[in-house]
Design an enzyme around this catalytic site. Structure first.
Site, PDB file in Angstrom:
ATOM      1  N   GLU A  88      -9.005 -16.333   7.607  1.00  0.00           N
ATOM      2  CA  GLU A  88      -8.552 -17.664   8.030  1.00  0.00           C
ATOM      3  C   GLU A  88      -7.405 -17.556   9.039  1.00  0.00           C
ATOM      4  O   GLU A  88      -7.362 -18.299  10.028  1.00  0.00           O
ATOM      5  CB  GLU A  88      -8.112 -18.475   6.800  1.00  0.00           C
ATOM      6  CG  GLU A  88      -9.264 -18.873   5.873  1.00  0.00           C
ATOM      7  CD  GLU A  88      -9.872 -17.703   5.089  1.00  0.00           C
ATOM      8  OE1 GLU A  88      -9.165 -16.684   4.875  1.00  0.00           O
ATOM      9  OE2 GLU A  88     -11.055 -17.804   4.701  1.00  0.00           O
ATOM     10  N   GLU A  91       0.156  -3.803  13.454  1.00  0.00           N
ATOM     11  CA  GLU A  91      -0.722  -3.661  12.296  1.00  0.00           C
ATOM     12  C   GLU A  91      -2.157  -4.019  12.658  1.00  0.00           C
ATOM     13  O   GLU A  91      -3.093  -3.299  12.344  1.00  0.00           O
ATOM     14  CB  GLU A  91      -0.254  -4.557  11.151  1.00  0.00           C
ATOM     15  CG  GLU A  91      -1.211  -4.529   9.959  1.00  0.00           C
ATOM     16  CD  GLU A  91      -0.714  -5.332   8.761  1.00  0.00           C
ATOM     17  OE1 GLU A  91       0.070  -6.275   8.964  1.00  0.00           O
ATOM     18  OE2 GLU A  91      -1.124  -5.002   7.644  1.00  0.00           O
ATOM     19  N   SER A 130       0.842  -1.200   0.000  1.00  0.00           N
ATOM     20  CA  SER A 130       0.000   0.000   0.000  1.00  0.00           C
ATOM     21  C   SER A 130       0.872   1.244   0.000  1.00  0.00           C
ATOM     22  O   SER A 130       1.825   1.344   0.780  1.00  0.00           O
ATOM     23  CB  SER A 130      -0.876   0.038   1.255  1.00  0.00           C
ATOM     24  OG  SER A 130      -1.686  -1.104   1.318  1.00  0.00           O
TER      25      SER A 130
END
Lengths: 398, 379
Positions: free
Chosen positions: A367, A242, A159
């Site tokens: 997941e 994060e 990003s």
């Protein structure tokens, strides 16, 4: 049980609101193009004594508590000005947080004050084409050459790499060691020769992400964070930060559902009067309130001086998957109109419906988050890992 | 802010958990499940002695006046161990309604006994199988003069209908819905067991043939709805306690049961299922906390908060209970193993004060009212 600020928290909130109201005018409606507004807003926050709230003052921070930082961000959100600070979360919440915790004194002194003033934007060179959820499987190689390291490889999903001045980078320095043991972490100047940044067009049409190619890029050893071979531990520091940063950024707007259900006809009446729609509205509302109340519980824990643990992962898990269903059901409510790209308020629904695909993947897929909850909250045993003890260059791949 | 229970409340939880661990094991639950006993008399008597039944009732009526948050804590702990007692019927519903709506004679007559656990109350609304609208009761009340009425009709299923000494019964009085207080120890009341899904919490059928009763204040539909809101919060805590116990049972099994050479909890098929149960439970807990705050503080948001808590908790308990059975494999389908106890209790608690379809309607109609009054407020 109470929802009141303490007198100290209330005073802090008032001061934050006063600061934001006095300065937000020039920034309302700013976008992320070039990250110019992101840099300028950070500079304004810093100059006003509201930047990098939880950092020590020596590096340009304010020495504030976690709950004070939360109060400030709530006030930014209420003032409709939070986008710019959220966009800077990779720089402040991940890169700077890692330098602060694991960097050398020289690295801290060089970068942290400039980050605090909005002079440096950072990106995160972690994921690779063959290493996403299995991040420790990265292949980008760093080879020692005198006082430098020479780095070659490919990173992906980066990003804002096209706006970044610096990057945090993990590389493989010892392919013969087991995969978690052969990694080393660096700080990288994005203007170094050998760097190529190519935008990726996302399924939502935008291009926030990039592929980043490194060809014989030289990094001085003084830019290494942690010991050679200790990069995984440093990377985990970044990842913890994060998830803490990302869990709080998704909107949980319910007004669209209410407005659409009231406005959209279904047969000879507004959809909201149809039993099935009513039942959906109730489910959405319960879900939205659940997330809101869950985040209040995290906030309460902070206010009591406790740091939320891995259980905070469920915020992001529930938001991504449920919000995708919610947005689909909103489009379904629009009947055939849901297939046409609308403008105005409904245009946001289409954008969100496409962007939410990424929400379920970035910063830990659904997941991976379920693994974290299963193993670190519920104490379930991990999957056996066939690659864990093998030298990395003998791990099967394909 | 403090969006959590206080240290004192947590210490009450600790005491409650220790007491229930020694007085309400699986054999206590199964003793009621496998017999005709309507509840565990020994456990109920102990709860009364400990003051649990009176925890949220005023001191004037023999309670301790501690408050609703303490009652929420106890509800969660009772739910966790599937306590086979008429606590919810007697305290969340009957005592609450009598406290709020009863006249002096009714409160002084019944509340001290309910607070002490020496009398048991219940709320009788439903009239036969299938979905019911509480407002459409066919049971009739006929004035006898002197503030007395004669009650005629059949109520079924009635939770704790066999255990109760007193019932609050919905009935029609010249077209209008009223609530009536009926002493069940009179010849004009007959009771029969009503077969139920969860026989650790038996249901009854109450037939009234001119039973003498009194009107509960001027209570009608609004009072009933408000009482159901308050009870919904307490039931939500009971459901969350049960959901957490079912999840914990499933996690325990997944850690010690081996297949294919590994603990089955190491397989993502099982691990992810358990993670989803946990996430559902935590959202439900968050909604229940908010509703508990609204209940304790008397905030006007209680109506929607209670509905959210109810819907979340009903869903979370059933999810956790059914997947707890699934994780246990074939053992989960045996009478001997405990997962089916939660499967049954989750379904009972989902039903007792109305199912999810009803509560979704309640929630949306309240949001619509709020929306309409917000728009009236803006010129």
């Amino acid at each position: 049980m109470n929802f009141d600020d303490t007198p100290e928290e209330a005073a802090y909130r008032t001061a934050a609101r006063t600061f934001i109201e006095a300065h937000k005018g020039a920034f309302l409606g700013s976008d992320l193009a070039g990250f110019d507004a992101v840099r300028r807003w950070q500079a304004v926050r810093h100059a006003g004594g509201w930047g990098c709230l939880q950092w020590p003052k020596a590096y340009g921070g304010q020495g504030a508590s976690a709950v004070q930082a939360l109060i400030y961000s709530q006030e930014e959100e209420a003032a409709g000005i939070s986008l710019l600070s959220v966009a800077n979360a990779i720089t402040i919440g991940m890169a700077a947080a890692t330098i602060m915790q694991c960097g050398t004194q020289a690295q801290k002194e060089r970068h942290l004050p400039r980050i605090a003033r909005g002079e440096e934007i950072w990106c995160q060179l972690f994921s690779e084409p063959s290493a996403g959820s299995d991040l420790a499987g990265i292949r980008t190689r760093a080879v020692r050459d005198g006082d430098d390291w020479v780095v070659s490889g490919q990173k992906v999903w980066t990003s804002f790499a096209h706006y970044a001045d610096f990057a945090i980078l993990i590389t493989r320095t010892d392919p013969a060691a087991p995969k978690h043991a052969g990694l080393t972490y660096f700080l990288l100047d994005m203007t170094s020769p050998g760097m190529t940044v190519k935008p990726i067009r996302q399924a939502s049409g935008g291009s926030d992400f990039n592929e980043v190619f490194l060809e014989a890029v030289r990094i001085p050893d003084s830019n290494r964070v942690g010991e050679v071979g200790d990069g995984w531990r440093v990377a985990l520091t970044t990842l913890m930060n994060e998830r803490a940063a990302i869990g709080s950024i998704f909107p949980t707007n319910f007004d669209d559902a209410w407005r659409l259900a009231a406005q959209t006809p279904l047969g000879d009446r507004p959809a909201i009067e149809a039993g099935g729609v009513l039942q959906l509205l109730a489910d959405w509302y319960v879900w939205r309130q659940g997330l809101k109340n869950f985040s209040l519980r995290l906030q309460s824990a902070l206010s009591q001086g406790r740091m939320p643990g891995p259980e905070a992962s469920i915020g992001k898990l529930m938001l991504g998957a449920r919000r995708q269903l919610y947005l689909f059901e909103l489009l379904d409510l629009l009947d055939i109109g849901g297939a046409a790209l609308a403008s105005g308020e409904d245009g946001d629904i289409h954008f969100s419906f496409l962007r939410v695909i990424g929400n379920r993947l970035e910063g830990g897929t659904d997941e991976i988050l379920r693994n974290i909850i299963g193993e670190r909250v519920l104490g379930l045993p991990p999957e056996p890992r066939v690659d864990k003890a093998l030298p990395f260059n003998e791990v099967p791949s394909g | 802010m403090r969006f959590d229970f206080t240290e004192d409340q947590e210490s009450l939880r600790g005491e409650a958990r220790r007491f229930l661990a020694s007085h309400c094991g699986r054999e206590t639950v199964r003793a009621v499940l496998d017999s005709d006993e309507p509840y565990s008399r020994e456990l109920w008597a102990e709860m009364g002695r400990l003051g649990w039944t009176g925890v949220a009732l005023p001191e004037a009526f023999g309670g301790s006046g501690a408050g609703y948050l303490e009652l929420c804590v106890l509800a969660e702990e009772m739910g966790r161990v599937l306590a086979p007692t008429p606590f919810s019927s007697s305290i969340y519903l009957a005592a609450e309604l009598i406290l709020r709506e009863g006249d002096d004679a009714q409160t002084t007559d019944w509340l001290p006994r309910l607070a002490a656990g020496t009398a048991i109350g219940t709320l009788a609304l439903a009239e036969g199988p299938g979905a019911a609208d509480w407002g459409l009761a066919r049971t009739r009340a006929t004035p006898l003069g002197g503030g007395h009425y004669a009650l005629t009709g059949v109520k079924q299923p009635v939770p704790d209908g066999l255990a109760a000494d007193v019932a609050i019964v919905s009935a029609r009085l010249s077209g209008e819905l009223g609530l009536f207080l009926v002493d069940l120890h009179q010849p004009e009341v007959t009771r029969h067991p009503e077969p139920g899904l969860d026989e650790s919490r038996p249901l009854g059928r109450l037939s009234f043939s001119g039973a003498r009763c009194a009107r509960l204040g001027s209570a009608g539909r609004a009072a009933l709805d408000a009482a159901l809101d308050r009870a919904a919060v307490l039931f939500a805590f009971e459901q969350i306690g049960g959901a957490e116990a079912a999840l914990s049972m499933a996690v325990g099994h997944a850690r010690q049961r081996f297949a294919f050479g590994r603990a089955i909890g190491s397989f993502q098929a099982i691990k992810h299922k358990l993670a989803d149960m946990y996430a559902e439970l935590e959202l439900a807990r968050s909604n229940a906390y908010f509703a508990a705050w609204a209940l304790a503080s008397g905030d006007a948001v209680l109506g929607e908060a209670a509905a959210c808590a109810r819907l979340s908790a009903s869903r979370a308990y059933f999810d956790c209970a059914k997947e707890c059975v699934q994780v246990h494999g074939g053992m989960g389908f045996t009478w001997e193993a405990d997962p089916h106890l939660h499967y049954r209790r989750a379904t009972l608690l989902n039903a007792v004060i109305g199912g999810q379809a009803r509560w979704r309607e309640v929630l949306v109609s309240r949001l619509q009212q709020k929306d309409a009054s917000a728009r009236e407020g803006t010129p």
